[in-house]
Motif scaffolding. Structure first.
Motif, PDB file in Angstrom:
ATOM      1  N   PHE A 170      34.081  22.071 -32.792  1.00 44.73           N
ATOM      2  CA  PHE A 170      34.961  23.422 -32.970  1.00 44.73           C
ATOM      3  C   PHE A 170      36.354  22.880 -32.924  1.00 44.73           C
ATOM      4  N   LEU A 171      36.522  21.895 -31.891  1.00 47.00           N
ATOM      5  CA  LEU A 171      37.998  21.561 -31.693  1.00 47.00           C
ATOM      6  C   LEU A 171      38.547  20.708 -32.695  1.00 47.00           C
ATOM      7  N   GLY A 172      37.568  19.920 -33.324  1.00 46.93           N
ATOM      8  CA  GLY A 172      37.696  18.894 -34.393  1.00 46.93           C
ATOM      9  C   GLY A 172      38.188  19.658 -35.772  1.00 46.93           C
ATOM     10  N   ALA A 173      37.716  20.730 -35.703  1.00 40.98           N
ATOM     11  CA  ALA A 173      37.939  21.816 -36.994  1.00 40.98           C
ATOM     12  C   ALA A 173      39.252  22.452 -36.688  1.00 40.98           C
ATOM     13  N   GLN A 174      39.566  22.547 -35.725  1.00 36.16           N
ATOM     14  CA  GLN A 174      41.079  23.254 -35.242  1.00 36.16           C
ATOM     15  C   GLN A 174      42.168  22.242 -35.569  1.00 36.16           C
TER      16      GLN A 174
END
Length: 58
Positions: free
Chosen positions: A53-57
């Protein structure tokens, strides 16, 4: 959650993922207790979700 997003924006993805995973684990325990289930019965997310999730953000 906001703190984890800020950490990720600052480039510290490992710490951000750890913060988010811990928060989501606590949410799962809260749901367990509301439903009078043993702690750990409900997993709010799958392992690795916070990092993805954080990598996609970013």
């Amino acid at each position: 959650m906001h703190r984890a997003l800020r950490q990720a924006e600052g480039g510290d993805l490992e710490e951000a993922a750890h913060l988010l995973e811990e928060r989501l684990r606590i949410y799962g325990i809260a749901v367990d207790r509301l439903l009078k289930l043993p702690d750990g019965t409900i997993e709010a997310v799958e392992p690795g979700f916070a990092r993805a999730f954080l990598g996609a953000q970013s």
